[in-house]
Design an enzyme around this catalytic site. Sequence first.
Site, PDB file in Angstrom:
ATOM      1  N   ASP A 181       0.863  -1.181   0.000  1.00 48.91           N
ATOM      2  CA  ASP A 181       0.000   0.000   0.000  1.00 48.91           C
ATOM      3  C   ASP A 181       0.906   1.240   0.000  1.00 48.91           C
ATOM      4  O   ASP A 181       1.332   1.668   1.048  1.00 48.91           O
ATOM      5  CB  ASP A 181      -0.911  -0.027   1.220  1.00 48.91           C
ATOM      6  CG  ASP A 181      -1.851   1.163   1.316  1.00 48.91           C
ATOM      7  OD1 ASP A 181      -2.016   1.871   0.304  1.00 48.91           O
ATOM      8  OD2 ASP A 181      -2.401   1.385   2.415  1.00 48.91           O
ATOM      9  N   GLU A 214      -1.024  10.487   0.115  1.00 48.24           N
ATOM     10  CA  GLU A 214      -2.356   9.891   0.206  1.00 48.24           C
ATOM     11  C   GLU A 214      -2.650   9.384   1.604  1.00 48.24           C
ATOM     12  O   GLU A 214      -3.810   9.374   2.038  1.00 48.24           O
ATOM     13  CB  GLU A 214      -2.468   8.742  -0.804  1.00 48.24           C
ATOM     14  CG  GLU A 214      -3.884   8.198  -1.000  1.00 48.24           C
ATOM     15  CD  GLU A 214      -4.264   7.053  -0.060  1.00 48.24           C
ATOM     16  OE1 GLU A 214      -5.421   6.603  -0.123  1.00 48.24           O
ATOM     17  OE2 GLU A 214      -3.402   6.596   0.733  1.00 48.24           O
ATOM     18  N   GLU A 215      -1.612   8.959   2.324  1.00 45.70           N
ATOM     19  CA  GLU A 215      -1.806   8.289   3.614  1.00 45.70           C
ATOM     20  C   GLU A 215      -2.078   9.243   4.770  1.00 45.70           C
ATOM     21  O   GLU A 215      -2.369   8.799   5.874  1.00 45.70           O
ATOM     22  CB  GLU A 215      -0.578   7.433   3.946  1.00 45.70           C
ATOM     23  CG  GLU A 215      -0.353   6.247   3.004  1.00 45.70           C
ATOM     24  CD  GLU A 215      -1.417   5.176   3.126  1.00 45.70           C
ATOM     25  OE1 GLU A 215      -2.367   5.332   3.930  1.00 45.70           O
ATOM     26  OE2 GLU A 215      -1.302   4.168   2.413  1.00 45.70           O
ATOM     27  N   ASP A 238      -5.014   1.086  -6.099  1.00 47.70           N
ATOM     28  CA  ASP A 238      -4.646   1.070  -4.684  1.00 47.70           C
ATOM     29  C   ASP A 238      -4.937  -0.293  -4.070  1.00 47.70           C
ATOM     30  O   ASP A 238      -5.794  -1.036  -4.547  1.00 47.70           O
ATOM     31  CB  ASP A 238      -5.426   2.159  -3.937  1.00 47.70           C
ATOM     32  CG  ASP A 238      -4.715   2.668  -2.699  1.00 47.70           C
ATOM     33  OD1 ASP A 238      -3.758   2.005  -2.238  1.00 47.70           O
ATOM     34  OD2 ASP A 238      -5.108   3.727  -2.187  1.00 47.70           O
ATOM     35  N   HIS A 323      -0.568  -1.313   6.467  1.00 46.32           N
ATOM     36  CA  HIS A 323      -0.302  -0.393   7.582  1.00 46.32           C
ATOM     37  C   HIS A 323       0.402  -1.115   8.722  1.00 46.32           C
ATOM     38  O   HIS A 323       0.140  -0.880   9.903  1.00 46.32           O
ATOM     39  CB  HIS A 323      -1.582   0.305   8.046  1.00 46.32           C
ATOM     40  CG  HIS A 323      -2.096   1.318   7.067  1.00 46.32           C
ATOM     41  ND1 HIS A 323      -2.586   2.541   7.447  1.00 46.32           N
ATOM     42  CD2 HIS A 323      -2.159   1.307   5.709  1.00 46.32           C
ATOM     43  CE1 HIS A 323      -2.943   3.218   6.366  1.00 46.32           C
ATOM     44  NE2 HIS A 323      -2.693   2.481   5.298  1.00 46.32           N
TER      45      HIS A 323
END
Length: 359
Positions: A181, A214-215, A238, A323
């Site tokens: 990711d 983006e995160e 994504d 994550h």
Amino acid sequence: MENQFQWNLWKRLTEAPGVSGFEGPVRAIMREYIGAYTDEIVHDRLGSMFGVMRGNENGPKIMVAGHMDEVGFMVTRISEKGFLSFQTVGGWWGQVLLAQRVQVITPQGAIEGVISSIPPHVLSDDQRNRPMDVRNMYIDIGADSREEAEKAGVRPGQQIVPVCPLTQMANPRRIMAKAWDNRYGCSLAVELAKELHEHRDHPNVVYVGATVQEEVAGTRGAKTAAGMIDPDLFLAVDASPAGDIPGVREGGGKLGGGVLMRLYDPMYIMSPNLRDFLISVCEEENIPYQIYIAKGGTDAGVVQYHGTGVPSAVIGIPSRYIHSHAAIIDRDDYEAARKLLFAAVKRLDKATYESILPR
């Protein structure tokens, strides 16, 4: 691994450091690869980067983007004894952090470190029974003083990234790495640029590349990139959390089940016409797909609001343990997403695009 181009691309992208706001190393790789397929490269002022693939200039302008950034950390303070305090960047759950290896990225190079943990021998019963707050964690780089850490090149404000080399697992279709990711999306963007370079008859103009930041709250790079490109249609590429592991109720994507057809998330509802178009492509091309309802958002949630509105969709795959330090994807899902992306872009002529717009 029979596709050496793909493996080398995955290795370089996933192992590169690129926390939100520090995407430079990833951008350099993207520029190198996409620059091999087009001389027309555009950047916004935050660092998002796209190659322009000109097919039919009378066709729609299609924006295709992964995002370069990964979740990570930032150095905030160096203690007198040489331990580093840090700030999380992006969404982390504190219980996946303790005793994990990290690298502090300095101008002199990467410095190895580990997130502090207390051996169970010296924990009180109360400490054993409650999670440690991230604010009480430190990074140990083996320094004995602030001066020693600074001499090694450490300063507040530097990015810190997890350590996890690209690894083929017991099932060779399963690939583990940090930052799937969203280096998955970066990789697929490169492969699309390569495909359009080799087969130049696409009925549109395609801006293919990746956004930054983006995160973090606001999916910031997508806003500025959309402002630069002014697309007619947007395809985000994504990775999303898989729902096929113990302890997670069913409903998320399953590894090996195919591309994710994201119908809804808190920032986004796919338009029925675009949904029907993508599903028809999957069914006509025998591409496996999974209906997906998400709890988190993507760049599609932001780009859809640009100007007078941009039809947007997500070409996604499931990934276990995103994550965290190590994530796992299935190569069959990657290939399904690759096939869908290529086919959709090649079918998006002016008439098809207009059929997607609401009546």
